[in-house]
Design a protein around this motif. Sequence first.
Motif, mmCIF file in Angstrom:
data_model
loop_
_atom_site.group_PDB
_atom_site.id
_atom_site.type_symbol
_atom_site.label_atom_id
_atom_site.label_comp_id
_atom_site.label_asym_id
_atom_site.label_seq_id
_atom_site.Cartn_x
_atom_site.Cartn_y
_atom_site.Cartn_z
ATOM 1 N N VAL A 321 33.669 15.181 91.104
ATOM 2 C CA VAL A 321 32.810 15.241 92.279
ATOM 3 C C VAL A 321 33.570 14.551 93.411
ATOM 4 O O VAL A 321 33.999 13.405 93.261
ATOM 5 C CB VAL A 321 31.455 14.542 92.045
ATOM 6 N N VAL A 322 33.750 15.233 94.511
ATOM 7 C CA VAL A 322 34.518 14.702 95.631
ATOM 8 C C VAL A 322 33.564 14.077 96.642
ATOM 9 O O VAL A 322 32.635 14.735 97.121
ATOM 10 C CB VAL A 322 35.357 15.801 96.300
ATOM 11 N N LEU A 323 33.761 12.794 96.933
ATOM 12 C CA LEU A 323 32.987 12.104 97.968
ATOM 13 C C LEU A 323 33.682 12.351 99.298
ATOM 14 O O LEU A 323 34.814 11.914 99.507
ATOM 15 C CB LEU A 323 32.918 10.607 97.672
ATOM 16 N N THR A 324 33.028 13.078 100.177
ATOM 17 C CA THR A 324 33.690 13.545 101.395
ATOM 18 C C THR A 324 33.457 12.662 102.609
ATOM 19 O O THR A 324 34.279 12.637 103.518
ATOM 20 C CB THR A 324 33.241 14.979 101.725
ATOM 21 N N ALA A 325 32.343 11.937 102.669
ATOM 22 C CA ALA A 325 32.067 11.112 103.851
ATOM 23 C C ALA A 325 31.014 10.066 103.527
ATOM 24 O O ALA A 325 30.167 10.254 102.644
ATOM 25 C CB ALA A 325 31.595 11.973 105.019
ATOM 26 N N LEU A 326 31.077 8.932 104.244
ATOM 27 C CA LEU A 326 30.088 7.865 104.141
ATOM 28 C C LEU A 326 29.610 7.537 105.549
ATOM 29 O O LEU A 326 30.402 7.132 106.405
ATOM 30 C CB LEU A 326 30.692 6.627 103.488
ATOM 31 N N ARG A 327 28.298 7.736 105.792
ATOM 32 C CA ARG A 327 27.747 7.553 107.135
ATOM 33 C C ARG A 327 26.685 6.451 107.138
ATOM 34 O O ARG A 327 26.105 6.125 106.104
ATOM 35 C CB ARG A 327 27.132 8.853 107.647
ATOM 36 N N VAL A 328 26.448 5.891 108.323
ATOM 37 C CA VAL A 328 25.471 4.822 108.508
ATOM 38 C C VAL A 328 24.335 5.334 109.385
ATOM 39 O O VAL A 328 24.564 5.954 110.417
ATOM 40 C CB VAL A 328 26.124 3.587 109.156
ATOM 41 N N ARG A 329 23.088 5.054 108.968
ATOM 42 C CA ARG A 329 21.907 5.418 109.754
ATOM 43 C C ARG A 329 21.105 4.149 110.048
ATOM 44 O O ARG A 329 20.622 3.483 109.134
ATOM 45 C CB ARG A 329 21.018 6.401 108.986
ATOM 46 N N VAL A 330 20.971 3.774 111.323
ATOM 47 C CA VAL A 330 20.168 2.624 111.730
ATOM 48 C C VAL A 330 18.763 3.116 112.043
ATOM 49 O O VAL A 330 18.567 3.968 112.915
ATOM 50 C CB VAL A 330 20.785 1.923 112.948
ATOM 51 N N THR A 331 17.781 2.587 111.317
ATOM 52 C CA THR A 331 16.394 3.034 111.496
ATOM 53 C C THR A 331 15.610 2.185 112.472
ATOM 54 O O THR A 331 14.530 2.582 112.918
ATOM 55 C CB THR A 331 15.674 3.046 110.137
ATOM 56 N N GLY A 332 16.119 0.983 112.797
ATOM 57 C CA GLY A 332 15.379 0.141 113.740
ATOM 58 C C GLY A 332 16.169 -1.083 114.156
ATOM 59 O O GLY A 332 16.956 -1.625 113.373
#
Length: 458
Positions: A321-332
Motif C-alpha cells: 500500500v503506497v502512502l501518497t500524501a499526509l495533510r493537515v486540517r485545522v478545525t478551529g
Amino acid sequence: MSTGDGVDEVAEFAALLTELKERTDRSYGSLARRLGMNTSTLHRYCAGEAVPQDFAPVERLAEFSGATPEERLELHRRWLRAVAVRQAARPRTATTTEPEAAVAEAVLPEAAVARTAEPEAPPAEAGRADAAEAAGADSGGEVGSGGGPARRWYRRRRTALLAAVTCALLATLGTLSALPADRSPSASSPWPSSSADTSGSAPARTTAPAAPRPSPTASPNRSSSPSPTPGGDSPTPRTPEPSTSGGTAPGDATVPLTWTADSQAWALGCGHDYVVAQPPARVPPPPAAQDAGPWAAAQGAVHGRETVVEITVQGRSTTAVVLTALRVRVTGRTDPAPGNVYAMDQGCGGSISPRHFAVDLDRDRPIARPVAGNDTGTPIPAVRMPYRVSSTDPEVLLVTARTQGCDCSWYLELDWSSEGRTGTVRVDDHGRPFRTRSIAGLPRYMYDTSARRWTPYQ
C-alpha cells in the motif's frame, strides 16, 4: 575473459545493488536488519568487495525496494555473471561438477570456448576413433573435420549439455517472472524497462470482511483503525469508501491498511508541556512517559506549545500500500484560556533526534513538512512520500505540531493507493481532533524532586 572485464561485471552488479539500497531511503544498519543479514556484509556487497553465493538475500533486497520483474531479471543476470567471474578466478579442481561448469559456460561463452578448444574423448571412444582413423587412412578417406566417431561423440555430449543449460535458465526466468511487483521504476533508473501495456488489466477483487470488533485491551492513549478480520470473496468488485474518523465507519473494511495514533508521545521520550487549569498545589507530580495519558486525562490537561503524534501504519496483507500524501486540517482556532504550564522533563536530552513531520498550526494552511533526524552525528534522511507499507513492513510516522498563539484543533488525512484503488484515512484522537494550545504568557512550573513540589521554571 580479462581481469578488467571481471572487475567490471562485479562492479556493475554492485552498482545495481546500491541503486536498490538507495531506493529504500534506509541506512545500511536498518536495511540489513530488515533483510536478516549483517550490516558489514550488506556494505561489502554494495561496494563490490564480495559477491553473495546465494541469490536469496539479493532477492529479498529487490522485493523490499519494490523492483519490477524486469529489474529482478536483470539483477539475477548480473549476479550470475559476478558469481561466474569470482569462480573463474579460483583454480579449477577435479571435483568441479558438470552442472557448475554448465552454468559458467552459459553465463560466460568465453569459458565454453576455452573448454571445448581441445575436446578429450573417453578411452573407449578414443580407441574407436583411432581405429576409424586407421581404416579411413587405409581406404584413402579423411577423418577429422569430416566427422569421425570422436567428433560425433563430442557433438552428442555438447547437445545434451546445451539442452540441460537451456532448461535450467528457462526455469530460473519463469520463477523470476512470477515474483510480485509493487512499484514502478523511476524515470532516472538505470534498469531496462518493459514496453508491455498494463492499462487494460482486470479490476482487482475485493473482500467483504465481517464487522470489526473493538479490542478490549486498547490503550486509552491511542486511537486506531479496525484490525483486519477474515471474510469471504465478494462475487462482484465494488468501489471502496474512504474511512472516517478513528476508523469506525463500515467502509473501513475495504481500506487495505490499518493505523494507530498515540497523541501522548513526548519529545525525545522525556520533554513535554501540559496546560492545566489548576494551581501547583493541586497538581500531582509528573508521571512516567508511558503513564502520560491517564495523568493528562485526570487533570484535564491540554498539550502546551506542541503535540507529538506517533502514527503506526500497516497493510492488511502482503500486498503493498503506497502512502501518497499526509495533510493537515485545522478545525478551529480560539484564544488560549488562562492556566498554568507544567513541564514534564527534568533537563532531559539525548544524542538522537528522530526524523518527523513538522506542522506549524499558526499558518493559514498548515502543511506536514518532512524533517531529517540525526543519530549521534549521522543524518537520518527525512521521510519522503510516496512511502510503502504492508502487513510485513509497517512504518511509524512521527508528527510534531506547534503553535505560538492559538488554541488549535486539528487532525490528519493520509492518502493511500493500492492495486488501482485510492482513498483517504482520517487520523485523529478517538474520533475527536487533536488539540494544541499556546503557552505564551502563562506561568510555567517544573517539579523539584528534592522538595517534592512544583516550583517556578528557571
